[in-house]
Design a protein around this motif. Structure first.
Motif, PDB file in Angstrom:
ATOM      1  N   PHE A 142      -2.801 -15.225  -2.257  1.00 38.87           N
ATOM      2  CA  PHE A 142      -1.586 -14.644  -2.150  1.00 38.87           C
ATOM      3  C   PHE A 142      -0.911 -15.724  -0.951  1.00 38.87           C
ATOM      4  CE2 PHE A 142      -4.595 -11.963  -4.005  1.00 38.87           C
ATOM      5  CZ  PHE A 142      -3.745 -10.665  -4.211  1.00 38.87           C
ATOM      6  N   GLU A 143      -1.538 -16.682   0.003  1.00 36.78           N
ATOM      7  CA  GLU A 143      -1.163 -17.845   0.781  1.00 36.78           C
ATOM      8  C   GLU A 143      -0.306 -17.095   1.859  1.00 36.78           C
ATOM      9  OE1 GLU A 143       1.903 -19.773  -1.091  1.00 36.78           O
ATOM     10  OE2 GLU A 143       0.536 -21.287  -2.631  1.00 36.78           O
ATOM     11  N   GLY A 144      -1.042 -15.934   2.514  1.00 34.19           N
ATOM     12  CA  GLY A 144      -1.055 -15.044   3.457  1.00 34.19           C
ATOM     13  C   GLY A 144      -0.557 -14.368   3.509  1.00 34.19           C
ATOM     14  N   LYS A 145       0.421 -13.350   2.254  1.00 31.50           N
ATOM     15  CA  LYS A 145       0.769 -12.761   2.068  1.00 31.50           C
ATOM     16  C   LYS A 145       0.056 -11.333   2.522  1.00 31.50           C
ATOM     17  CE  LYS A 145       4.253 -15.134  -1.227  1.00 31.50           C
ATOM     18  NZ  LYS A 145       4.427 -15.210  -2.871  1.00 31.50           N
ATOM     19  N   LEU A 146      -0.756 -11.483   1.841  1.00 30.32           N
ATOM     20  CA  LEU A 146      -2.068 -10.286   2.314  1.00 30.32           C
ATOM     21  C   LEU A 146      -3.452 -10.762   2.726  1.00 30.32           C
ATOM     22  CD1 LEU A 146      -1.984  -8.853  -1.514  1.00 30.32           C
ATOM     23  CD2 LEU A 146      -0.909  -8.026  -0.152  1.00 30.32           C
ATOM     24  N   SER A 147      -4.236  -9.687   3.349  1.00 33.79           N
ATOM     25  CA  SER A 147      -4.928 -10.106   3.540  1.00 33.79           C
ATOM     26  C   SER A 147      -6.408  -9.162   3.544  1.00 33.79           C
ATOM     27  CB  SER A 147      -5.259  -9.520   5.618  1.00 33.79           C
ATOM     28  OG  SER A 147      -4.693  -8.467   5.616  1.00 33.79           O
ATOM     29  N   LYS A 148      -7.434  -9.221   3.979  1.00 32.26           N
ATOM     30  CA  LYS A 148      -8.692  -8.655   3.041  1.00 32.26           C
ATOM     31  C   LYS A 148      -8.557  -7.015   3.764  1.00 32.26           C
ATOM     32  CE  LYS A 148     -13.311  -8.442   2.419  1.00 32.26           C
ATOM     33  NZ  LYS A 148     -13.581  -8.307   1.105  1.00 32.26           N
ATOM     34  N   ASN A 149      -8.527  -6.939   5.067  1.00 37.12           N
ATOM     35  CA  ASN A 149      -8.637  -5.337   4.984  1.00 37.12           C
ATOM     36  C   ASN A 149      -6.757  -5.192   6.112  1.00 37.12           C
ATOM     37  OD1 ASN A 149     -11.585  -5.070   5.147  1.00 37.12           O
ATOM     38  ND2 ASN A 149     -11.575  -6.496   6.803  1.00 37.12           N
ATOM     39  N   MET A 150      -6.216  -4.460   5.181  1.00 34.86           N
ATOM     40  CA  MET A 150      -5.282  -4.327   6.331  1.00 34.86           C
ATOM     41  C   MET A 150      -5.069  -2.395   6.064  1.00 34.86           C
ATOM     42  SD  MET A 150      -2.999  -6.236   3.539  1.00 34.86           S
ATOM     43  CE  MET A 150      -3.578  -5.414   1.701  1.00 34.86           C
ATOM     44  N   SER A 151      -3.965  -2.054   7.260  1.00 36.01           N
ATOM     45  CA  SER A 151      -3.962  -0.817   7.286  1.00 36.01           C
ATOM     46  C   SER A 151      -2.585  -0.075   7.925  1.00 36.01           C
ATOM     47  CB  SER A 151      -4.294   0.156   8.300  1.00 36.01           C
ATOM     48  OG  SER A 151      -4.631  -0.649   9.870  1.00 36.01           O
ATOM     49  N   GLY A 152      -1.915   1.144   7.583  1.00 35.15           N
ATOM     50  CA  GLY A 152      -0.420   1.475   7.441  1.00 35.15           C
ATOM     51  C   GLY A 152       0.074   2.443   6.333  1.00 35.15           C
ATOM     52  N   SER A 153       1.319   2.293   6.687  1.00 32.90           N
ATOM     53  CA  SER A 153       2.294   3.875   5.645  1.00 32.90           C
ATOM     54  C   SER A 153       1.134   3.411   4.218  1.00 32.90           C
ATOM     55  CB  SER A 153       3.483   3.860   6.069  1.00 32.90           C
ATOM     56  OG  SER A 153       3.607   4.058   7.148  1.00 32.90           O
ATOM     57  N   LEU A 154       0.691   4.324   3.682  1.00 31.57           N
ATOM     58  CA  LEU A 154       1.062   4.612   2.175  1.00 31.57           C
ATOM     59  C   LEU A 154       2.203   3.533   1.102  1.00 31.57           C
ATOM     60  CD1 LEU A 154      -0.865   5.004  -0.276  1.00 31.57           C
ATOM     61  CD2 LEU A 154       0.107   6.922  -0.301  1.00 31.57           C
ATOM     62  N   TYR A 155       3.035   3.991   1.978  1.00 27.11           N
ATOM     63  CA  TYR A 155       4.197   3.065   0.901  1.00 27.11           C
ATOM     64  C   TYR A 155       4.087   2.302   0.935  1.00 27.11           C
ATOM     65  CZ  TYR A 155       7.251   3.154   4.492  1.00 27.11           C
ATOM     66  OH  TYR A 155       8.380   2.747   6.064  1.00 27.11           O
ATOM     67  N   GLU A 156       3.630   1.297   2.341  1.00 22.77           N
ATOM     68  CA  GLU A 156       3.342   0.234   2.692  1.00 22.77           C
ATOM     69  C   GLU A 156       3.049  -0.812   1.920  1.00 22.77           C
ATOM     70  OE1 GLU A 156       4.076   0.173   7.308  1.00 22.77           O
ATOM     71  OE2 GLU A 156       6.403   0.412   6.920  1.00 22.77           O
ATOM     72  N   MET A 157       1.804  -0.205   1.662  1.00 20.05           N
ATOM     73  CA  MET A 157       0.517  -1.038   1.470  1.00 20.05           C
ATOM     74  C   MET A 157       1.041  -1.193   0.336  1.00 20.05           C
ATOM     75  SD  MET A 157      -1.402  -1.202   4.026  1.00 20.05           S
ATOM     76  CE  MET A 157       0.303  -2.310   4.899  1.00 20.05           C
ATOM     77  N   VAL A 158       1.432  -0.041  -1.162  1.00 17.00           N
ATOM     78  CA  VAL A 158       1.850  -0.030  -2.588  1.00 17.00           C
ATOM     79  C   VAL A 158       2.848  -1.287  -2.687  1.00 17.00           C
ATOM     80  CG1 VAL A 158       2.386   1.032  -4.197  1.00 17.00           C
ATOM     81  CG2 VAL A 158       0.875   2.812  -2.508  1.00 17.00           C
ATOM     82  N   SER A 159       3.673  -1.549  -1.572  1.00 15.51           N
ATOM     83  CA  SER A 159       5.358  -2.149  -1.837  1.00 15.51           C
ATOM     84  C   SER A 159       4.390  -3.390  -2.004  1.00 15.51           C
ATOM     85  CB  SER A 159       5.499  -1.720  -1.233  1.00 15.51           C
ATOM     86  OG  SER A 159       5.693  -1.602   0.406  1.00 15.51           O
ATOM     87  N   ARG A 160       4.009  -4.068  -0.758  1.00 13.99           N
ATOM     88  CA  ARG A 160       3.375  -4.555   0.095  1.00 13.99           C
ATOM     89  C   ARG A 160       2.828  -5.595  -1.367  1.00 13.99           C
ATOM     90  NH1 ARG A 160       0.076  -5.891   6.030  1.00 13.99           N
ATOM     91  NH2 ARG A 160       0.211  -8.372   5.115  1.00 13.99           N
ATOM     92  N   VAL A 161       1.434  -4.905  -1.630  1.00 15.83           N
ATOM     93  CA  VAL A 161       0.584  -5.342  -2.634  1.00 15.83           C
ATOM     94  C   VAL A 161       1.407  -5.273  -3.497  1.00 15.83           C
ATOM     95  CG1 VAL A 161      -1.694  -4.805  -4.737  1.00 15.83           C
ATOM     96  CG2 VAL A 161      -1.308  -3.779  -1.714  1.00 15.83           C
TER      97      VAL A 161
END
Length: 704
Positions: A299-318
């Protein structure tokens, strides 16, 4: 030669369906934009290594290959386009455009070659057909054959279901079966969804609006798996067109919209959009089922192994990282209430309309996405049920119309400015620019607002109002029918303050005022009578005069009627006329000249007889008789009308009503009848005096 070459109506085959679009060759890249979906394919000029010119079903086509192994095919070129495209490729891409012949023998025995994402079937070194392996949905093997099944496209009238290849057994002793080798080559490039391995991450019990329900979303490297209680859906990332993240109007929820092409299916229902609803207050801690090195490399820095935050932000980011698409959010538009959307209704359901930077999207039932480039014009229309709302109509270039109704008119100013800034064609711009100056008045009050739509209707009805002044005067109140009465008199009669000034004087004065009011109410109103236009007198035929002569056609018809009947036994009268008309049109000039000569002779005889008839006084005598009859009828009408006026004067001006005291019978005595007639005359004289006092002068003159 210019820096670019552009071609319109260039077609690209997508799962058996031809989608038109625009193709542009530039020095930097090759860009194709689909008119249907708006999807853009961009090929960098440095990656081009193959260019073939071929004769295909839609004229001529180009096949482009890249160093990354991708193949692009575009059809719809003309024969004359070959030279300028070839010169452009040599000058800018350093690639030669070669002509490639296709095999049209129709043989079914040849050689199968795998070239990148294509399976090519060649006959004598010429390609007979090509199968894009991305269209393959399943691959099954038999003893000596391989069966390929294909994804179905709802836009095509006829779809290819499967193709079977017979693979002969190999003569040499090889460890690998040729059938299995063929199937492995197909599956390596085919779009076959196989849930192998573990999911990258899982989101539990997400609320989904379309398709409705709660689903577990399992994220795999190549597809998205929706697992519900009743249905399961597998969505390849290649079918995702766009991603939208839209805030709800209540500012507490978020919509995450995934646009799909082709859509997911549930029976006969097609879902072109996947809509998820999230609460802003819901948070989550997410751990990807991958090592940190794999996450960094993939993912070249777009994602990390451990993430936390709002549910909609996590889904949209993935989803953004896996699909590799940008997420579209609302732009600078802000409605009357401060929200970035407009509440409206589409068809039978209420929803939200989001003006975006490059289009409109409506959520949620049914979802609609309209790009500016496919919009022909927009229209602001008056609401059908109430004046407190308006409709927003969008018409596309394909002829489809979308009507978003029940929009609060406070939103009109913001929406009009947005549409105007985007330079969209407004169908009724002339009316709406007149409304633009009155937008601020909408927020002042609820009852006394300026209704621009009502003003529009008034403007359209001015012509009718000018011609109907006399008709409208009939429906007005009684005061307007008294042309001699002044405004001061009306105010004294009907003003509630008139009695307050004289409240100290009671007795006879109050009785006189009440009597005057009663008399004023009894005053009769004489309406103006419209003058009727005299009817045009019909010209009556002079039966004693000479008869008009027949035309040449009628003379010929009388002489030929019996012959037509004999030649066509059982023919009707109407058919005789049709047949005679056809025969007359087919006659030559010489034959018609004979009958025209006879008709001319008859006309001369008629003129001579008519002249002699007039000189003998035939026409004047008949006209004098008619005039005498008319004058006699007019005298009778005058006598009747004069008698009717006298009767109305005696009966008090009312023929339809007679009280019981005025009815005389043969059984009454002569003394009683004389007594009643005297009292009747006395009452009539009193009433006439009262009318003379209360009725204006102008109305008296008209009644006389």
């Amino acid at each position: 030669m210019g820096d670019t070459l552009e071609f319109n109506e260039i077609y690209q085959e997508v799962k058996g369906s031809w989608n038109d679009g625009r193709l542009r060759f530039s020095k930097q890249n090759v860009v194709y934009k689909s008119s249907k979906t708006g999807k853009v394919d961009s090929i960098p000029a440095g990656e081009l290594n193959l260019a073939q010119w071929r004769r295909v079903c839609l004229g001529h086509g180009i096949k482009l290959g890249t160093s990354t192994g991708h193949i692009y095919k575009y059809d719809g070129f003309r024969d004359t386009d070959f030279e300028k495209i070839s010169d452009f490729f040599k000058a800018n891409y350093k690639v030669e455009l070669t002509e490639k012949d296709m095999c049209v023998k129709g043989w079914n025995w040849g050689t199968a070659k795998f070239s990148g994402p294509l399976l090519m079937f060649d006959v004598n070194d010429n390609t007979a057909f090509e199968v894009p392996l991305s269209n393959v949905s399943q691959c099954a093997t038999g003893k000596n054959e391989v069966t390929l099944e294909f994804h179905q496209n709802d836009d095509t009238e006829v779809s290819l279901m499967e193709v079977r290849f017979y693979v002969p057994p190999s003569q040499s002793d090889e460890r690998q079966d040729p059938v299995e080798a063929f199937a492995q080559n197909v599956l390596s490039k085919a779009d076959v969804i196989q849930a192998t391995g573990d999911a990258v991450c899982i989101f539990k019990e997400l609320q989904c609006l379309t398709p409705r329900g709660r689903y577990d979303i399992r994220i795999y490297p190549t597809f998205l798996h929706l697992h519900g209680k009743t249905f399961d859906y597998k969505i390849p990332y290649t079918t995702v067109l766009r991603l939208f993240l839209l805030p709800h109007k209540d500012q507490r929820q978020m919509f995450f919209v995934i646009s799909l092409d082709p859509p997911i299916k549930q029976g006969q229902t097609r879902y072109h959009f996947l809509i998820l609803l999230f609460s802003k207050e819901e948070n989550i801690s997410l751990t990807l089922n991958m090592s940190e090195d794999d996450v960094e490399r993939r993912f070249e820095g777009k994602l990390s192994k451990n993430m936390s935050g709002s549910l909609y932000e996590m889904v949209s980011r993935v989803m953004k990282a896996l699909v590799n698409r940008k997420i579209t959010v609302p732009g600078n538009f802000q409605g009357h209430s401060g929200a970035q959307c407009i509440t409206c209704s589409y068809k039978a359901s209420s929803g939200l309309l989001y003006p975006l930077e490059r289009g409109f999207i409506y959520v949620h039932k049914p979802p609609v996405h309209l790009r500016f480039e496919e919009i022909s014009c927009v229209n602001f229309a008056r609401g059908t049920t109430t004046t407190r709302s308006f409709d927003f109509e969008i018409e596309t270039k394909q002829g489809n119309q979308y009507t978003f109704s029940s929009i609060e008119r406070e939103e009109y100013g913001k929406l009009f400015d947005f549409v105007n800034a985007k330079k969209l064609n407004i169908k009724n711009r002339g009316f709406k620019e007149g409304m633009k100056g009155n937008i601020d008045e909408y927020s002042d009050s609820d009852d006394d607002q300026h209704d621009a739509y009502l003003e529009r209707m008034k403007a359209e009805g001015k012509i009718r109002e000018e011609g109907n002044d006399s008709d409208e005067s009939d429906g007005e109140s009684d005061e307007s029918f008294n042309p001699g009465e002044e405004d001061d008199d009306i105010a004294e009669e009907y003003d509630s303050n008139a009695s307050a000034s004289d409240s100290s004087d009671e007795g006879d004065e109050s009785e006189d005022e009440s009597a005057k009011k009663k008399k004023a109410k009894k005053a009769k109103v004489v309406k103006e009578k419209k003058e009727r236009k005299p009817r045009k007198e019909k010209k009556q035929k002079d039966t004693s005069g000479p008869k008009r002569p027949m035309s040449a056609y009628m003379l010929w018809l009388n002489s030929s009627r019996e012959r037509i009947k004999s030649e066509n036994p059982g023919i009707s009268i109407t058919e005789i006329s049709k047949k005679a008309g056809e025969m007359w049109r087919q006659l030559g000039k010489d034959e018609k000249e004979e009958w025209e000569t006879k008709a001319g002779e008859a006309k001369r005889q008629y003129d001579k007889a008519k002249q002699e008839y007039k000189e003998g006084g035939g026409g004047s005598a008949s006209s004098s008789k008619k005039e005498s009859k008319k004058s006699g009828k007019k005298d009778e009408k005058k006598r009747k009308s004069a008698g009717g006026d006298k009767d109305r004067e005696r009966s008090g001006g009312n023929d339809s009503f007679k009280s019981r005291e005025f009815i005389e019978t043969s059984e009454e005595s002569s003394s009683d009848s004389d007594h009643k007639s005297k009292s009747k005359r006395k009452k009539e004289s009193d009433e006439e005096e009262e009318e003379a006092v209360s009725t204006p002068a102008s109305s008296e003159e008209e009644s006389d």
